[in-house]
Design a protein around this motif. Sequence first.
Motif, PDB file in Angstrom:
ATOM      1  N   THR A   1       7.799   8.439  -9.775  1.00  0.00           N
ATOM      2  CA  THR A   1       6.635   8.417  -8.881  1.00  0.00           C
ATOM      3  C   THR A   1       6.484   9.742  -8.158  1.00  0.00           C
ATOM      4  OG1 THR A   1       6.964   6.049  -8.500  1.00  0.00           O
ATOM      5  CG2 THR A   1       5.530   7.214  -6.964  1.00  0.00           C
ATOM      6  N   LYS A   2       5.247  10.231  -8.122  1.00  0.00           N
ATOM      7  CA  LYS A   2       4.906  11.405  -7.312  1.00  0.00           C
ATOM      8  C   LYS A   2       3.829  10.971  -6.317  1.00  0.00           C
ATOM      9  CE  LYS A   2       5.459  15.490  -7.545  1.00  0.00           C
ATOM     10  NZ  LYS A   2       6.256  16.487  -6.774  1.00  0.00           N
ATOM     11  N   TRP A   3       4.194  10.924  -5.022  1.00  0.00           N
ATOM     12  CA  TRP A   3       3.224  10.615  -3.980  1.00  0.00           C
ATOM     13  C   TRP A   3       2.600  11.911  -3.485  1.00  0.00           C
ATOM     14  CZ3 TRP A   3       7.961   7.607  -3.098  1.00  0.00           C
ATOM     15  CH2 TRP A   3       7.812   6.256  -3.419  1.00  0.00           C
ATOM     16  N   ILE A   4       1.285  11.898  -3.316  1.00  0.00           N
ATOM     17  CA  ILE A   4       0.553  13.102  -2.930  1.00  0.00           C
ATOM     18  C   ILE A   4      -0.158  12.859  -1.602  1.00  0.00           C
ATOM     19  CG2 ILE A   4      -1.208  14.768  -3.630  1.00  0.00           C
ATOM     20  CD1 ILE A   4      -0.687  13.868  -6.529  1.00  0.00           C
ATOM     21  N   HIS A   5      -0.020  13.803  -0.683  1.00  0.00           N
ATOM     22  CA  HIS A   5      -0.588  13.681   0.661  1.00  0.00           C
ATOM     23  C   HIS A   5      -1.883  14.476   0.795  1.00  0.00           C
ATOM     24  CE1 HIS A   5       3.057  11.883   2.740  1.00  0.00           C
ATOM     25  NE2 HIS A   5       3.529  12.186   1.538  1.00  0.00           N
TER      26      HIS A   5
ATOM     27  N   TYR B   1       0.848  -1.191   0.000  1.00  0.00           N
ATOM     28  CA  TYR B   1       0.000   0.000   0.000  1.00  0.00           C
ATOM     29  C   TYR B   1       0.881   1.238   0.000  1.00  0.00           C
ATOM     30  CZ  TYR B   1      -3.675  -3.249   1.508  1.00  0.00           C
ATOM     31  OH  TYR B   1      -4.548  -4.291   1.589  1.00  0.00           O
ATOM     32  N   ASP B   2       0.382   2.333  -0.567  1.00  0.00           N
ATOM     33  CA  ASP B   2       1.126   3.583  -0.516  1.00  0.00           C
ATOM     34  C   ASP B   2       0.755   4.416   0.713  1.00  0.00           C
ATOM     35  OD1 ASP B   2       2.578   2.999  -2.708  1.00  0.00           O
ATOM     36  OD2 ASP B   2       1.649   4.461  -4.051  1.00  0.00           O
ATOM     37  N   TYR B   3      -0.385   4.135   1.336  1.00  0.00           N
ATOM     38  CA  TYR B   3      -0.692   4.854   2.573  1.00  0.00           C
ATOM     39  C   TYR B   3       0.144   4.249   3.701  1.00  0.00           C
ATOM     40  CZ  TYR B   3      -4.041   0.967   3.315  1.00  0.00           C
ATOM     41  OH  TYR B   3      -4.639  -0.265   3.451  1.00  0.00           O
ATOM     42  N   PHE B   4       0.295   5.005   4.785  1.00  0.00           N
ATOM     43  CA  PHE B   4       1.200   4.615   5.863  1.00  0.00           C
ATOM     44  C   PHE B   4       0.485   3.836   6.962  1.00  0.00           C
ATOM     45  CE2 PHE B   4       3.238   8.579   4.255  1.00  0.00           C
ATOM     46  CZ  PHE B   4       4.384   7.982   3.759  1.00  0.00           C
ATOM     47  N   HIS B   5       1.244   2.956   7.617  1.00  0.00           N
ATOM     48  CA  HIS B   5       0.750   2.252   8.797  1.00  0.00           C
ATOM     49  C   HIS B   5       1.312   2.877  10.079  1.00  0.00           C
ATOM     50  CE1 HIS B   5      -0.999  -1.080   6.465  1.00  0.00           C
ATOM     51  NE2 HIS B   5       0.044  -0.938   5.672  1.00  0.00           N
TER      52      HIS B   5
ATOM     53  N   ALA C   1      -2.961   9.872  -2.929  1.00  0.00           N
ATOM     54  CA  ALA C   1      -2.925   9.489  -4.344  1.00  0.00           C
ATOM     55  C   ALA C   1      -1.486   9.328  -4.805  1.00  0.00           C
ATOM     56  CB  ALA C   1      -3.640  10.541  -5.198  1.00  0.00           C
ATOM     57  N   THR C   2      -1.337   8.584  -5.880  1.00  0.00           N
ATOM     58  CA  THR C   2      -0.025   8.342  -6.485  1.00  0.00           C
ATOM     59  C   THR C   2      -0.123   8.563  -7.984  1.00  0.00           C
ATOM     60  OG1 THR C   2       0.567   6.676  -4.817  1.00  0.00           O
ATOM     61  CG2 THR C   2       1.789   6.628  -6.896  1.00  0.00           C
ATOM     62  N   VAL C   3       0.850   9.282  -8.531  1.00  0.00           N
ATOM     63  CA  VAL C   3       0.980   9.401  -9.986  1.00  0.00           C
ATOM     64  C   VAL C   3       2.260   8.667 -10.374  1.00  0.00           C
ATOM     65  CG1 VAL C   3       1.290  10.928 -11.956  1.00  0.00           C
ATOM     66  CG2 VAL C   3      -0.252  11.586 -10.095  1.00  0.00           C
ATOM     67  N   LEU C   4       2.098   7.588 -11.133  1.00  0.00           N
ATOM     68  CA  LEU C   4       3.221   6.761 -11.566  1.00  0.00           C
ATOM     69  C   LEU C   4       3.425   6.981 -13.058  1.00  0.00           C
ATOM     70  CD1 LEU C   4       5.329   4.554 -11.156  1.00  0.00           C
ATOM     71  CD2 LEU C   4       3.505   2.854 -11.346  1.00  0.00           C
ATOM     72  N   MET C   5       4.568   7.579 -13.404  1.00  0.00           N
ATOM     73  CA  MET C   5       4.870   7.919 -14.796  1.00  0.00           C
ATOM     74  C   MET C   5       5.883   6.924 -15.360  1.00  0.00           C
ATOM     75  SD  MET C   5       5.191  11.992 -14.002  1.00  0.00           S
ATOM     76  CE  MET C   5       5.840  11.658 -12.345  1.00  0.00           C
ATOM     77  N   TYR C   6       5.586   6.378 -16.520  1.00  0.00           N
ATOM     78  CA  TYR C   6       6.471   5.403 -17.148  1.00  0.00           C
ATOM     79  C   TYR C   6       7.424   6.126 -18.101  1.00  0.00           C
ATOM     80  CZ  TYR C   6       2.933   2.276 -15.266  1.00  0.00           C
ATOM     81  OH  TYR C   6       2.063   1.619 -14.419  1.00  0.00           O
ATOM     82  N   LEU C   7       8.718   5.935 -17.878  1.00  0.00           N
ATOM     83  CA  LEU C   7       9.733   6.665 -18.635  1.00  0.00           C
ATOM     84  C   LEU C   7      10.337   5.842 -19.763  1.00  0.00           C
ATOM     85  CD1 LEU C   7      11.615   8.354 -15.655  1.00  0.00           C
ATOM     86  CD2 LEU C   7       9.547   9.112 -16.835  1.00  0.00           C
ATOM     87  N   SER C   8      10.006   4.566 -19.839  1.00  0.00           N
ATOM     88  CA  SER C   8      10.552   3.702 -20.893  1.00  0.00           C
ATOM     89  C   SER C   8       9.546   2.611 -21.223  1.00  0.00           C
ATOM     90  CB  SER C   8      11.872   3.066 -20.440  1.00  0.00           C
ATOM     91  OG  SER C   8      11.641   2.126 -19.397  1.00  0.00           O
ATOM     92  N   ASN C   9       9.720   2.013 -22.391  1.00  0.00           N
ATOM     93  CA  ASN C   9       8.942   0.830 -22.750  1.00  0.00           C
ATOM     94  C   ASN C   9       9.628  -0.406 -22.190  1.00  0.00           C
ATOM     95  OD1 ASN C   9       6.901   2.131 -24.418  1.00  0.00           O
ATOM     96  ND2 ASN C   9       8.540   2.467 -25.915  1.00  0.00           N
ATOM     97  N   VAL C  10       8.853  -1.429 -21.903  1.00  0.00           N
ATOM     98  CA  VAL C  10       9.383  -2.702 -21.427  1.00  0.00           C
ATOM     99  C   VAL C  10       8.909  -3.786 -22.397  1.00  0.00           C
ATOM    100  CG1 VAL C  10       9.459  -4.355 -19.535  1.00  0.00           C
ATOM    101  CG2 VAL C  10       9.345  -1.908 -19.036  1.00  0.00           C
TER     102      VAL C  10
END
Length: 328
Positions: A263-267, A166-170, A183-192
Amino acid sequence: MMESLVFLLLLVLLPSYIIALTACSSLEEFPGWMGETHSVKSKTGIDLSRTAQTLGVAIDPSRVTQLSWNPRAFLYKGFLTDEECDHLIRLAKDKLQKSMVADNDSGKSVLSEIRTSSGMFLSKGQDEVVARIEDKIAAWTFFPKENGEAIQVLKYQHGEKYEPHYDYFHDKLNQALGGHRIATVLMYLSNVVKGGETVFPASTEDSQYKDDSWSDCGKRGVAVKPRKGDALLFFSLFPNATPDESSLHSGCPVIEGEKWSATKWIHVASFEKPKSNTHVCEDGHHQCGEWAAVGECTKNPAYMVGTPEWPGSCRKSCKVCETNLQTT
């Protein structure tokens, strides 16, 4: 009978009337009809209605698709340009360190086989490209820039992955600054070539068609293939700010090729501590001492020490404060 005919006539003529009225009236009487906003002034006289276009940021809703409602997840195709992706990789590639995870009890960053990638943090607003990407994220998500952490760039090589988490904290320690990650914004910088998907194994939705180009891991729930320039936005909390357990997600092992992401994590609240005055030298993060001890001051100087445009977050631990400043 007459009343029915009049009603039908109104239904036919009303749309034409509205169009004519719009064409004849000044645009100021119909704010928002072409996407603009009201020109709202604050008490200080500052215009609060700047749109994404005013900021030099273009957001195209037609490129956004909804992947899931449980969790809430959305994919923006072509969020970053190839040049932006390549720039982030160039900034990070010589400064990568073994990725760590937050301990559920202490909140401290620890090494774990759960996460086998390498990564590093950029500084907020590190240069014009980074600042533009941060503006773009704020415009798309409608979250203030100050609620976001610094962008983390990650590299996954063959077999490397991030197991379900999880991205939220315990722990309470990380919740103290900015609250939970909402929220999380996950940006892909390359193809796999194969593997490396982001998958939500706890999602209650299963409407995706998946052929043999997907890895076995990527077939275990709602998933996204890493494609250069695309960005995934998902929410770790419900609208009432309670944790959404369906936001459990993982980064599948890379089978062929390599995967770069940012990754940009947003609080839920501002993640930025008030800037100290010029007579105080202090660290901006509770783990600065640990990072400095393992050499991050020289390995990641933009974040730790700072740049001419942006003060570093760990200047005290890096011992780069001016000698005439008072330490805390």
